[in-house]
Design a protein around this motif. Structure first.
Motif, PDB file in Angstrom:
ATOM      1  N   GLU A   1      28.801  42.434  61.841  1.00 19.77           N
ATOM      2  CA  GLU A   1      30.074  41.972  61.303  1.00 19.77           C
ATOM      3  C   GLU A   1      31.221  42.896  61.707  1.00 19.77           C
ATOM      4  O   GLU A   1      32.312  42.442  62.069  1.00 19.77           O
ATOM      5  CB  GLU A   1      29.996  41.865  59.783  1.00 19.77           C
ATOM      6  CG  GLU A   1      31.296  41.435  59.101  1.00 19.77           C
ATOM      7  CD  GLU A   1      31.781  40.061  59.555  1.00 19.77           C
ATOM      8  OE1 GLU A   1      33.004  39.814  59.471  1.00 19.77           O
ATOM      9  OE2 GLU A   1      30.946  39.234  59.993  1.00 19.77           O
ATOM     10  N   GLN A   2      30.996  44.201  61.638  1.00 20.88           N
ATOM     11  CA  GLN A   2      32.035  45.155  62.004  1.00 20.88           C
ATOM     12  C   GLN A   2      32.452  44.998  63.464  1.00 20.88           C
ATOM     13  O   GLN A   2      33.637  45.002  63.797  1.00 20.88           O
ATOM     14  CB  GLN A   2      31.547  46.593  61.753  1.00 20.88           C
ATOM     15  CG  GLN A   2      31.417  46.964  60.291  1.00 20.88           C
ATOM     16  CD  GLN A   2      32.753  46.962  59.573  1.00 20.88           C
ATOM     17  OE1 GLN A   2      33.705  47.629  59.990  1.00 20.88           O
ATOM     18  NE2 GLN A   2      32.845  46.212  58.481  1.00 20.88           N
ATOM     19  N   PHE A   3      31.476  44.854  64.341  1.00 19.23           N
ATOM     20  CA  PHE A   3      31.789  44.695  65.761  1.00 19.23           C
ATOM     21  C   PHE A   3      32.458  43.351  66.025  1.00 19.23           C
ATOM     22  O   PHE A   3      33.360  43.250  66.869  1.00 19.23           O
ATOM     23  CB  PHE A   3      30.511  44.833  66.603  1.00 19.23           C
ATOM     24  CG  PHE A   3      30.219  46.254  67.015  1.00 19.23           C
ATOM     25  CD1 PHE A   3      30.175  46.613  68.343  1.00 19.23           C
ATOM     26  CD2 PHE A   3      29.998  47.241  66.060  1.00 19.23           C
ATOM     27  CE1 PHE A   3      29.920  47.921  68.743  1.00 19.23           C
ATOM     28  CE2 PHE A   3      29.739  48.547  66.429  1.00 19.23           C
ATOM     29  CZ  PHE A   3      29.704  48.892  67.770  1.00 19.23           C
ATOM     30  N   ASN A   4      32.039  42.330  65.302  1.00 20.41           N
ATOM     31  CA  ASN A   4      32.661  41.026  65.446  1.00 20.41           C
ATOM     32  C   ASN A   4      34.145  41.093  65.080  1.00 20.41           C
ATOM     33  O   ASN A   4      34.994  40.492  65.764  1.00 20.41           O
ATOM     34  CB  ASN A   4      31.950  40.006  64.555  1.00 20.41           C
ATOM     35  CG  ASN A   4      32.539  38.619  64.674  1.00 20.41           C
ATOM     36  OD1 ASN A   4      32.573  38.024  65.750  1.00 20.41           O
ATOM     37  ND2 ASN A   4      33.010  38.075  63.554  1.00 20.41           N
ATOM     38  N   GLN A   5      34.469  41.842  64.034  1.00 18.44           N
ATOM     39  CA  GLN A   5      35.865  41.994  63.623  1.00 18.44           C
ATOM     40  C   GLN A   5      36.684  42.747  64.664  1.00 18.44           C
ATOM     41  O   GLN A   5      37.896  42.550  64.773  1.00 18.44           O
ATOM     42  CB  GLN A   5      35.929  42.711  62.276  1.00 18.44           C
ATOM     43  CG  GLN A   5      35.404  41.894  61.111  1.00 18.44           C
ATOM     44  CD  GLN A   5      35.430  42.655  59.802  1.00 18.44           C
ATOM     45  OE1 GLN A   5      35.974  43.762  59.708  1.00 18.44           O
ATOM     46  NE2 GLN A   5      34.832  42.081  58.761  1.00 18.44           N
ATOM     47  N   MET A   6      36.024  43.607  65.438  1.00 23.34           N
ATOM     48  CA  MET A   6      36.713  44.359  66.484  1.00 23.34           C
ATOM     49  C   MET A   6      36.750  43.597  67.810  1.00 23.34           C
ATOM     50  O   MET A   6      37.315  44.071  68.794  1.00 23.34           O
ATOM     51  CB  MET A   6      36.035  45.714  66.695  1.00 23.34           C
ATOM     52  CG  MET A   6      36.187  46.673  65.531  1.00 23.34           C
ATOM     53  SD  MET A   6      35.499  48.332  65.876  1.00 23.34           S
ATOM     54  CE  MET A   6      33.740  47.989  65.888  1.00 23.34           C
ATOM     55  N   GLY A   7      36.130  42.420  67.822  1.00 16.44           N
ATOM     56  CA  GLY A   7      36.109  41.621  69.042  1.00 16.44           C
ATOM     57  C   GLY A   7      35.018  42.000  70.014  1.00 16.44           C
ATOM     58  O   GLY A   7      35.069  41.645  71.197  1.00 16.44           O
ATOM     59  N   PHE A   8      33.988  42.707  69.525  1.00 18.77           N
ATOM     60  CA  PHE A   8      32.870  43.115  70.363  1.00 18.77           C
ATOM     61  C   PHE A   8      31.579  42.496  69.856  1.00 18.77           C
ATOM     62  O   PHE A   8      31.526  41.955  68.745  1.00 18.77           O
ATOM     63  CB  PHE A   8      32.711  44.648  70.374  1.00 18.77           C
ATOM     64  CG  PHE A   8      33.949  45.382  70.803  1.00 18.77           C
ATOM     65  CD1 PHE A   8      34.592  45.063  71.983  1.00 18.77           C
ATOM     66  CD2 PHE A   8      34.467  46.408  70.026  1.00 18.77           C
ATOM     67  CE1 PHE A   8      35.737  45.743  72.383  1.00 18.77           C
ATOM     68  CE2 PHE A   8      35.595  47.105  70.413  1.00 18.77           C
ATOM     69  CZ  PHE A   8      36.228  46.766  71.596  1.00 18.77           C
ATOM     70  N   GLN A   9      30.542  42.600  70.660  1.00 12.76           N
ATOM     71  CA  GLN A   9      29.217  42.159  70.239  1.00 12.76           C
ATOM     72  C   GLN A   9      28.336  43.377  70.022  1.00 12.76           C
ATOM     73  O   GLN A   9      28.204  44.228  70.910  1.00 12.76           O
ATOM     74  CB  GLN A   9      28.570  41.237  71.283  1.00 12.76           C
ATOM     75  CG  GLN A   9      27.198  40.708  70.844  1.00 12.76           C
ATOM     76  CD  GLN A   9      26.638  39.695  71.810  1.00 12.76           C
ATOM     77  OE1 GLN A   9      27.291  39.338  72.795  1.00 12.76           O
ATOM     78  NE2 GLN A   9      25.433  39.220  71.548  1.00 12.76           N
TER      79      GLN A   9
END
Length: 281
Positions: A87-95
């Motif tokens: 979820e954290q990476f998704n919020q930053m636009g990463f996978q």
């Protein structure tokens, strides 16, 4: 803490063969282990700098998580970190690329070289794996006075924090800077890296408590803070030699480690975890 999920699929159980031979290239690894035993401290940072080797060991089948409570616990903690960091990476636009967690006994071969249980849990950036000999949890309880399942979860989350640093590039920046710095200056960067991993462990705890399959129990936060306090450089050096040498710190003081874990837990904001307040990078 209690976890009601199915557990992570990223557990490798290599305990069946006792970890195999530990070939520590050039004697460097052996020296690291001896120093670690003498100082009574975790030298994970040094283990991660061992030369990369191509030697591999077979992952043997161990007992299933269902009939192995410790494995089930580790699997559950790892799964919760996967959910939080996805979820954290998704919020930053990463996978987010999930790490593997390898259980071993005695010693293990990694893409960073050989390692003994004496160095404690560690992360190898070359193969993106967390390595843990579960006997460390007994040491954490009996030697360091940090008992409780959440103290153990903190250790796992801290090592996963190093994986996050590897994915976000912080580890690489520190390694590039190492070639240009004195040992004292590099130690300062090592401390910043470790404190950020503590912050990430706290951030995981902040968000994990809101997961439907996760529940914090009374006293869990205190268990994690007790563990962070127990493994501060100042406290470990004082216990081992009776002296404290700040220039040799590689992980941070007890107060620093507690502060950054607590900050991560209280804010849950990855932007608050910049421990690199330095011009060394």
């Amino acid at each position: 803490m209690q976890w009601f999920g199915k557990g992570s699929n990223n557990i490798e159980d290599g305990r069946g063969g006792g970890g195999g031979k530990v070939a520590l290239g050039g004697g460097i690894g052996i020296i690291i282990v001896i120093i670690g035993l003498f100082l009574g401290k975790d030298l994970t940072g040094l283990v991660n700098q061992l030369p990369i080797t191509s030697e591999q060991t077979e992952v043997k089948k161990g007992s299933s998580a269902n009939d192995d409570p410790q494995k089930k616990f580790v699997s559950g903690v790892l799964e919760s970190t996967e959910i939080v960091w996805d979820e954290q990476f998704n919020q930053m636009g990463f996978q987010y690329q999930q790490p593997k967690l390898r259980l071993f006994t005695g010693g293990v071969q990694t893409a960073c070289g050989g390692a003994s249980s004496a160095v404690g849990p560690f992360y190898c950036p070359a193969d993106s794996k967390v390595y843990i000999d579960l006997s460390f949890f007994e040491e954490l309880k009996n030697r360091f006075g940090a008992a409780g399942d959440f103290a153990q979860a903190y250790v796992i989350a801290h090592e996963v924090g190093h994986h996050v640093q590897n994915l976000l590039g912080a580890s690489e920046k520190v390694q590039r800077a190492r070639r240009q710095l004195s040992e004292t200056e590099y130690n300062k960067l090592s401390v910043m890296l470790e404190l950020q991993a503590d912050f990430y462990a706290g951030l995981w705890a902040h968000h994990a408590q809101n997961l439907k399959d996760f529940r914090l129990d009374a006293g869990d936060l205190e268990e994690a803070l007790t563990a962070a306090n127990a493994i501060g450089d100042d406290k470990l050096q004082k216990q081992a030699t009776g002296q404290v040498v700040p220039d040799s710190f590689t992980h941070g003081t007890s107060a620093q480690r507690m502060y950054w874990f607590k900050k991560g837990f209280e804010t849950g904001d990855i932007k608050q975890g910049d421990t690199f307040k330095s011009d060394l990078l």
